[in-house]
Scaffold this active site. Structure first.
Site, mmCIF file in Angstrom:
data_model
loop_
_atom_site.group_PDB
_atom_site.id
_atom_site.type_symbol
_atom_site.label_atom_id
_atom_site.label_comp_id
_atom_site.label_asym_id
_atom_site.label_seq_id
_atom_site.Cartn_x
_atom_site.Cartn_y
_atom_site.Cartn_z
ATOM 1 C CE LYS A 215 -13.999 -5.320 2.569
ATOM 2 N NZ LYS A 215 -12.922 -5.226 3.517
ATOM 3 C CE LYS B 215 -5.942 -8.626 -0.739
ATOM 4 N NZ LYS B 215 -5.752 -8.407 0.639
ATOM 5 C CE LYS C 112 -4.424 -1.634 1.626
ATOM 6 N NZ LYS C 112 -5.435 -1.678 2.657
HETATM 7 P P1 TYM Z 1 -10.445 -7.261 5.211
HETATM 8 O O1 TYM Z 1 -11.530 -6.303 5.566
HETATM 9 O O2 TYM Z 1 -9.554 -6.905 4.073
HETATM 10 O O3 TYM Z 1 -11.041 -8.681 4.931
HETATM 11 C C1 TYM Z 1 -11.934 -9.340 5.826
HETATM 12 C C2 TYM Z 1 -11.634 -10.840 5.808
HETATM 13 O O4 TYM Z 1 -11.769 -11.361 4.481
HETATM 14 C C3 TYM Z 1 -10.584 -12.058 4.122
HETATM 15 N N1 TYM Z 1 -10.348 -11.873 2.681
HETATM 16 C C4 TYM Z 1 -10.185 -12.866 1.802
HETATM 17 N N2 TYM Z 1 -10.174 -14.206 1.951
HETATM 18 C C5 TYM Z 1 -9.993 -14.955 0.832
HETATM 19 N N3 TYM Z 1 -9.819 -14.415 -0.411
HETATM 20 C C6 TYM Z 1 -9.823 -13.091 -0.603
HETATM 21 N N4 TYM Z 1 -9.667 -12.563 -1.811
HETATM 22 C C7 TYM Z 1 -10.007 -12.246 0.530
HETATM 23 N N5 TYM Z 1 -10.068 -10.888 0.706
HETATM 24 C C8 TYM Z 1 -10.281 -10.685 2.018
HETATM 25 C C9 TYM Z 1 -9.476 -11.401 4.943
HETATM 26 O O5 TYM Z 1 -8.362 -12.249 5.071
HETATM 27 C C10 TYM Z 1 -10.196 -11.146 6.242
HETATM 28 O O6 TYM Z 1 -10.183 -12.307 7.043
HETATM 29 N N6 TYM Z 1 -7.057 -6.122 8.719
HETATM 30 C C11 TYM Z 1 -8.252 -6.901 8.450
HETATM 31 C C12 TYM Z 1 -9.407 -6.609 9.390
HETATM 32 C C13 TYM Z 1 -9.050 -6.782 10.823
HETATM 33 C C14 TYM Z 1 -8.892 -8.018 11.522
HETATM 34 C C15 TYM Z 1 -8.576 -7.668 12.842
HETATM 35 C C16 TYM Z 1 -8.981 -9.355 11.136
HETATM 36 C C17 TYM Z 1 -8.852 -5.784 11.704
HETATM 37 N N7 TYM Z 1 -8.556 -6.322 12.919
HETATM 38 C C18 TYM Z 1 -8.344 -8.646 13.822
HETATM 39 C C19 TYM Z 1 -8.750 -10.325 12.119
HETATM 40 C C20 TYM Z 1 -8.440 -9.964 13.431
HETATM 41 C C21 TYM Z 1 -8.739 -6.581 7.050
HETATM 42 O O7 TYM Z 1 -8.496 -5.502 6.517
HETATM 43 O O8 TYM Z 1 -9.555 -7.544 6.495
#
Ligand code: TYM
Length: 319
Positions: free
Chosen positions: A200, A197, A114
């Site tokens: 969003k 991947k 990023k």
């Molecule tokens: P985020 O919002 O990007 O994604 C939420 C969850 O979806 C999973 N994910 C995917 N899994 C498979 N294939 C994909 N293409 C894909 N895109 C997203 C992510 O791995 C995630 O599990 N930093 C985190 C949010 C967060 C968090 C936490 C997660 C904040 N604090 C504490 C776990 C524990 C995030 O931006 O996820």
């Protein structure tokens, strides 16, 4: 079992989030036994690490909460809340900031991706983002953290922070949280590029299936998904060099709750002209009921807001 996980309330929930994370959240909630606890939250504080429009973030937080409810998160069994309502997340982040090392954070691939070469002009929030994520899970002494493969590195960092904190202060305060990555769908890829991947933040909406997409849009996106020319092979091993085809087979298998081998046994020798419509039909069968339930939930925003307020109260007590 203390299950904790979060999602950023930016944009719409997509198929990668659903198959990689949310479905596991629901499964873990449904498998809970007496004494277990599940906490799921909207990471609205994390969203502040990038430029946001305040009204959009508030609306997305509510919309994402409604989506999680539509996917099967049950607020009577799981604690559902938004992070900003629980000040202890920010407080523990500051405390853990004394433990996390600059070098550890500099090595995070999400930061490197990023920030790119413009590290100096990025927010410090983007850099310390993983410390807040560590606080999110350590705050509740999480034992299991269901995430997609892309979040594994952040969870490993949380373990390093917990271990160093315990060692530095001579305490056994934080158990090391275990990342729990879906075996069926660890990383769903973009429909336009098998090397990226599904995300969003991809500017192309055609790259992802959103949970709110209408049936014909889902069918159109799969029809236009990038693939190669040869028909589907008989075994997963033969897809090693065919990232786009492998991704579609992975999605099919995850949606059907079966294995890529079983999918290929069914479709071996068939072209994408046959496979893509079958995949679209399957995706619609799984997603349409969620979309309908989401519309129902969004018709009563106050009820969703009340769920979040109640969840935050419970989370604050635990925190
Ligand atoms: P985020 O919002 O990007 O994604 C939420 C969850 O979806 C999973 N994910 C995917 N899994 C498979 N294939 C994909 N293409 C894909 N895109 C997203 C992510 O791995 C995630 O599990 N930093 C985190 C949010 C967060 C968090 C936490 C997660 C904040 N604090 C504490 C776990 C524990 C995030 O931006 O996820």
């Amino acid at each position: 079992m203390r299950v904790v996980s979060g999602i950023q309330p930016t944009g719409n929930l997509h198929l990668g989030n659903y198959l990689g994370a949310i479905r596991q959240w629901v499964a873990m909630q449904d498998a809970m036994r007496a004494g277990d606890q599940c906490l799921f939250f909207l990471a609205d504080l994390h969203a502040l690490s990038q430029p946001i429009v305040p009204a959009d973030l508030a609306a997305n937080t509510l919309g994402m909460a409604a989506t999680l409810l539509a996917c099967g998160i049950d607020p009577d069994r799981s604690i559902l809340f938004n992070q900003a309502r629980v000040p202890a997340h920010s407080e523990l982040q500051w405390i853990l900031g004394g433990t996390a090392r600059m070098g550890w954070l500099s090595r995070m691939t999400q930061w490197k991706d990023k920030a790119g070469r413009q590290g100096d002009s990025q927010s410090t929030g983007l850099f310390t983002y993983p410390v807040l994520q560590a606080a999110d899970v350590l705050l509740y002494k999480a034992s299991h953290v269901p995430v997609g493969d892309d979040q594994k590195q952040h969870l490993e960092l949380a373990r390093d922070i917990a271990a160093k904190f315990n060692a530095d202060y001579g305490v056994e305060l934080f158990p090391l949280p275990e990342p729990f990555v879906s075996r069926a769908a660890p990383r769903i890829m973009s429909l336009r590029d098998g090397a990226a991947k599904m995300s969003k933040s991809d500017p192309s909406d055609a790259s992802r299936i959103n949970l709110i997409d209408a049936d014909d849009l889902i069918a159109q996106k799969f029809r236009k998904a990038r693939t190669d020319a040869p028909p589907l092979p008989g075994t997963p091993g033969e897809l090693a060099d065919r990232a786009e085809a492998r991704n579609l087979v992975t999605i099919y298998a995850a949606l059907a709750d079966t294995t890529p081998a079983a999918v290929l046994a069914e479709f071996a020798g068939q072209g994408f002209g046959t496979f893509k419509p079958a995949l679209a039909d399957l995706a619609i069968a799984v997603l349409a009921p969620i979309r309908d339930e989401l519309a129902r939930r969004m018709a009563d925003r106050e009820a969703v807001a009340a769920v979040l307020a109640h969840g935050a109260e419970r989370a604050r007590t635990l925190a």
